[in-house]
Write an enzyme that holds these catalytic residues in place. Sequence first.
Site, PDB file in Angstrom:
ATOM      1  N   ASP A   8       0.884  -1.162   0.000  1.00 49.06           N
ATOM      2  CA  ASP A   8       0.000   0.000   0.000  1.00 49.06           C
ATOM      3  C   ASP A   8       0.918   1.207   0.000  1.00 49.06           C
ATOM      4  OD1 ASP A   8      -1.632   2.152   0.542  1.00 49.06           O
ATOM      5  OD2 ASP A   8      -2.750   1.175   2.155  1.00 49.06           O
ATOM      6  N   ASN A  38       3.682   3.314 -10.924  1.00 45.98           N
ATOM      7  CA  ASN A  38       2.514   3.451 -11.787  1.00 45.98           C
ATOM      8  C   ASN A  38       1.245   3.830 -11.020  1.00 45.98           C
ATOM      9  OD1 ASN A  38       0.744   2.595 -14.308  1.00 45.98           O
ATOM     10  ND2 ASN A  38      -0.030   1.417 -12.558  1.00 45.98           N
ATOM     11  N   TYR A  50      -5.153  16.969 -10.181  1.00 47.52           N
ATOM     12  CA  TYR A  50      -4.401  15.980 -10.958  1.00 47.52           C
ATOM     13  C   TYR A  50      -3.238  16.611 -11.727  1.00 47.52           C
ATOM     14  CZ  TYR A  50      -3.437  12.037 -14.060  1.00 47.52           C
ATOM     15  OH  TYR A  50      -2.820  11.019 -14.750  1.00 47.52           O
ATOM     16  N   LYS A  77       0.891  15.859 -11.091  1.00 47.87           N
ATOM     17  CA  LYS A  77       1.809  15.343 -12.095  1.00 47.87           C
ATOM     18  C   LYS A  77       2.945  16.332 -12.374  1.00 47.87           C
ATOM     19  CE  LYS A  77      -0.204  11.407 -12.613  1.00 47.87           C
ATOM     20  NZ  LYS A  77       0.452  10.167 -12.105  1.00 47.87           N
ATOM     21  N   THR A 113      -8.878   3.561 -19.435  1.00 51.34           N
ATOM     22  CA  THR A 113      -8.656   2.858 -18.180  1.00 51.34           C
ATOM     23  C   THR A 113      -9.850   3.077 -17.254  1.00 51.34           C
ATOM     24  OG1 THR A 113      -7.588   4.740 -17.077  1.00 51.34           O
ATOM     25  CG2 THR A 113      -6.169   3.279 -18.381  1.00 51.34           C
TER      26      THR A 113
END
Length: 252
Positions: free
Chosen positions: A62, A89, A166, A170, A201
């Site tokens: 985790d 990932n 998000y 990144k 996805t």
Amino acid sequence: MSEHTKVALVTGANRGIGFQTARLLGLEGMTVLVGTRDAQRGAEAERALREEGVDARVLAIDITDATSVKAAAARVEEEFGRLDALVNNAGIALGWGGMGRSDTDQFREVLDVNVVSVVRVTDAFLPLLRRSEAARVVNVSSELGSIASLTHPEDPFKDVEMDAAYPASKAALNMVTALYAKALAGTPAKVNAANPGYCATDMNGHSGPRSAEQGARVSLHLATLPEDGPSGVLWGHLALAQDPDTYGVLDW
């Protein structure tokens, strides 16, 4: 497993791009550690990979829990003594309500998973990566984290409504990547960020035009770079290119 077989860990490897990354690395002959916090899904992924001839092994981890990460690193050290490739990932995408409507609790959660946890995992496995003859670290990022792309006059994402969580995570991950590459300069290790492109996805309701396997090929490339390959770059799918299958270095 031969002592010359490379060992790779892919976090979030039980589905999507992570699963395909594990699959592709395994088909290259690596022993692949399927990093997952879900034991059942991990076992299912391991079974599916083994059916294709991949030497896959579930690794419980985790990434948001320091104790879990340390335990995973200890297990890899005990069983293999080193790590040749780490693909960070695992990640999440929350907060798409648009600027001015950000949920700061979600913002904090995204930063914790996408940035802080990558540092947590990388630091825990760094001693094992240093034992590799040519370690490769791949941080799965996004073109949404490229300030140059989002401020480009032909920004391919100009019509996508999003808040800062998000993309900011990144962008921060890109800086983390550059700093690890700088810290490991002069060693055989290479650290790069991957831009898989907009892939179908679970994270986006399978709305992306690229397949998970196409996205995984970006990580495969960076995880298997030759000695003269780059370090400290954001590399992957180029959304602005005329050819949809164009890959290369993106501006930070």
